[in-house]
Design an enzyme around this catalytic site. Structure first.
Site, PDB file in Angstrom:
ATOM      1  N   SER A 241       0.819  -1.104   0.074  1.00 48.47           N
ATOM      2  CA  SER A 241      -0.116   0.062  -0.073  1.00 48.47           C
ATOM      3  C   SER A 241       1.078   1.314  -0.074  1.00 48.47           C
ATOM      4  O   SER A 241       2.077   1.236   0.214  1.00 48.47           O
ATOM      5  CB  SER A 241      -1.169  -0.126   1.214  1.00 48.47           C
ATOM      6  OG  SER A 241      -0.065   0.252   2.345  1.00 48.47           O
ATOM      7  N   LYS A 242       0.230   2.419  -0.081  1.00 51.07           N
ATOM      8  CA  LYS A 242       0.877   3.733  -0.195  1.00 51.07           C
ATOM      9  C   LYS A 242       1.859   3.877   1.033  1.00 51.07           C
ATOM     10  O   LYS A 242       3.163   4.465   0.635  1.00 51.07           O
ATOM     11  CB  LYS A 242       0.060   4.588   0.177  1.00 51.07           C
ATOM     12  CG  LYS A 242      -0.787   5.393  -1.248  1.00 51.07           C
ATOM     13  CD  LYS A 242      -0.082   6.566  -1.540  1.00 51.07           C
ATOM     14  CE  LYS A 242       0.072   7.080  -2.909  1.00 51.07           C
ATOM     15  NZ  LYS A 242       1.080   6.935  -3.692  1.00 51.07           N
ATOM     16  N   ARG A 243       1.761   3.445   1.943  1.00 47.75           N
ATOM     17  CA  ARG A 243       2.677   3.548   3.015  1.00 47.75           C
ATOM     18  C   ARG A 243       3.966   2.668   2.908  1.00 47.75           C
ATOM     19  O   ARG A 243       5.000   3.183   3.398  1.00 47.75           O
ATOM     20  CB  ARG A 243       2.022   3.276   4.522  1.00 47.75           C
ATOM     21  CG  ARG A 243       2.182   1.973   5.084  1.00 47.75           C
ATOM     22  CD  ARG A 243       1.318   1.804   6.254  1.00 47.75           C
ATOM     23  NE  ARG A 243       0.759   0.064   6.126  1.00 47.75           N
ATOM     24  CZ  ARG A 243       1.573  -0.827   6.347  1.00 47.75           C
ATOM     25  NH1 ARG A 243       2.713  -0.396   7.201  1.00 47.75           N
ATOM     26  NH2 ARG A 243       1.223  -2.029   6.503  1.00 47.75           N
TER      27      ARG A 243
ATOM     28  N   GLU B  57       4.176   6.752 -10.800  1.00 48.52           N
ATOM     29  CA  GLU B  57       5.232   7.432  -9.817  1.00 48.52           C
ATOM     30  C   GLU B  57       6.377   6.866  -9.959  1.00 48.52           C
ATOM     31  O   GLU B  57       7.474   7.498 -10.064  1.00 48.52           O
ATOM     32  CB  GLU B  57       4.549   6.972  -8.375  1.00 48.52           C
ATOM     33  CG  GLU B  57       3.848   7.889  -7.575  1.00 48.52           C
ATOM     34  CD  GLU B  57       3.375   7.400  -6.356  1.00 48.52           C
ATOM     35  OE1 GLU B  57       4.171   7.662  -5.420  1.00 48.52           O
ATOM     36  OE2 GLU B  57       2.470   6.815  -6.311  1.00 48.52           O
TER      37      GLU B  57
ATOM     38  N   GLY C 297       5.613   3.149   0.068  1.00 49.43           N
ATOM     39  CA  GLY C 297       6.283   3.723  -0.935  1.00 49.43           C
ATOM     40  C   GLY C 297       5.223   3.980  -2.202  1.00 49.43           C
ATOM     41  O   GLY C 297       4.164   3.724  -2.112  1.00 49.43           O
TER      42      GLY C 297
END
Ligand code: GLU
Length: 469
Positions: A239-241, A249, A243
């Site tokens: 997930s986003k956390r 991106e 990276g």
């Protein structure tokens, strides 16, 4: 039989690495077998689907080079077809109208929960119900087989067996007539003649239901392969956390698409201990049956390593095309000089990403604002004034600007001053580069150009004048 695979994203966000890997596996499977790869946009959730997300998905796929042979097909454009199939299933009695009210279903659910049963529809309208009023609303349910098993011969996980009694009579059409997710997926897979459904493991529980709908339609189900999840390095779902999770991106952070593709292919699939695969090799060697059954862990250092391999070993002109984008983001126009391909050759072993490569190459194109403090403290001292002054004169006097001449000038100054090479080379390097990582000095100076070299030596002499005691 022609192999036909598909990628069927729901356009509710960007293309994330998990989706990209699923798309890659489907694409590789089609390419390997000389088949076709179809793109289908599952946009029936009108509230969550957006045009921006469709664009982001298309952009991500284009950047990765996952070209599709057919599509994109949009499910929102196929409602008439779904309705047609629902009508056929009703006519053949494979489906039935259910008039059960919300209250009845809620009460049923509560009762089942209270007696610790799995909440499921009890088949109340299955024998054929009469509408309570002529225009009473109804949903359409599948007449799911009551007995027997649905066997999924999963290409990755092996045989997975579901008991029909575990599956209830699934809703195919809501009371407003709109098709449900499982119905539209199945109609599309059948109409698009998909032979291999390769998708995330989170869809495994839908598969027996979808197989039963296909059988009710009289269609032979495709083969299924459910790809395990991707975890972060702490073992939790990626997930986003952890990276970046969006493919774009990674582009912005300076990864080459071929490096990311290579990384994604190796995430859950291997061929001996080979790490680097050209796209052609992936196509040749990939085998869906060899994909790991267990989840894989996303490892950014490994991706960095791979990206560096691609920076170092790809055609420098190819790397230069990507690098120019990242130089542009730093406000640098690499057109005037030096040739970007020469810069790539000179610098590429010193960076993991194109962003780093752009940062450490900026000094070839524009004067830096300040010297790297640490490098300047070491090299730009009073003792450097004489070597720098001599170098400036020698460089200014060169009849032409070539690596050989520059090298000869440095040797000449070293001999004149009777010092070691480092006494001349170290301050000269910091003067010209500001302290950025750089290759052989004669190459560095040659690429920077004579005018800029002389200007920067003056700047270094000024700096020493102000700082040296
Ligand atoms: N639209 C689904 C998703 O984005 C995929 C459905 C499928 O592959 O069957 O998760």
């Amino acid at each position: 039989m022609t192999v036909r695979t598909r990628f069927a994203p729901s356009p509710t966000g960007f293309l994330h690495v998990g989706g990209a890997r699923t798309a890659l596996f489907s694409w590789l499977h089609a390419r390997k077998h000389g088949g076709q790869f179809v793109l289908r946009i599952e946009d029936t959730d009108l509230e969550r689907s957006t045009a921006e997300s469709v664009n982001a998905i298309l952009e991500g796929m284009t950047w990765l080079g996952l070209e599709y042979d057919e599509g994109p097909f949009y499910q929102t454009e196929r409602f008439d077809r779904y309705k047609e199939v629902i009508g056929e299933l009703l006519a053949s009695r494979q489906a039935y109208k259910c008039y059960c009210s919300r209250e009845r279903l809620d009460a049923l659910r509560e009762e089942q929960m209270a007696t610790k049963q799995k909440p499921r529809y009890d088949g109340h309208c299955r024998p054929g119900a009469t509408p309570p009023t002529p225009d009473a609303p109804f949903v359409v349910r599948l007449r799911n087989p009551l007995e027997g098993e649905v066997v999924v011969e999963d290409q990755i996980r092996g045989r997975v067996v579901f008991r029909n009694e575990e599956l209830d009579d699934l809703i195919l059409a809501r009371s407003d007539g709109s098709p449900t997710y499982n119905l539209s997926v199945v109609v599309d897979d059948a109409d698009m003649k998909i032979t291999h459904v390769i998708r995330g493991e989170d869809h495994l529980n839908n598969t027996p239901r979808q197989i039963n709908i296909l059988r009710a339609m009289g269609v032979e189900p495709p083969l299924y392969a459910h790809v395990p999840m991707i975890h972060g390095d702490d073992g939790a779902k990626l997930s986003k956390r952890h990276g970046a999770v969006s493919v774009m991106e990674y582009r912005d952070q300076g990864y080459m698409p071929e490096a990311l593709l290579n990384y994604l292919a190796r995430l859950g699939w291997s061929h001996g201990d080979q790490e680097i695969f050209s796209v052609d090799e992936m196509i040749q060697l990939f085998d869906i049956a060899e994909v790991n059954k267990s989840a894989s862990c996303f490892n950014t250092s490994k991706l960095d390593w791979l990206n560096q391999q691609y920076l170092m070993n790809s055609d420098p002109a190819h790397v230069a095309r990507y690098l120019s984008v990242h130089l542009g983001r730093l406000g640098i126009d690499p057109a005037p000089a030096p040739d970007l391909v020469d810069v790539v050759m000179a610098q590429r072993e010193r960076a993991h990403t194109l962003v780093e490569l752009a940062e450490i190459s900026a000094f070839y194109y524009r004067d830096f604002d300040s010297f790297n403090e640490k490098a300047a403290a070491k090299a730009l001292k009073a003792a450097a004034v004489e070597p720098l002054t001599h170098m400036k004169q020698a460089l200014a006097a060169l009849p032409d600007w070539s690596r050989e001449r520059i090298h000869a000038a440095m040797e000449q100054v070293v001999a004149e001053l009777g010092v070691g090479f480092g006494k001349v080379g170290m301050p000269l390097r910091v003067a010209v580069t500001g302290g950025a990582p750089s290759p052989d000095l004669d190459l560095t100076l040659w690429l920077v150009g004579r005018e800029a070299c002389l200007r920067r030596i003056d700047k270094a002499l000024d700096y020493i004048g102000q700082h040296a005691s």
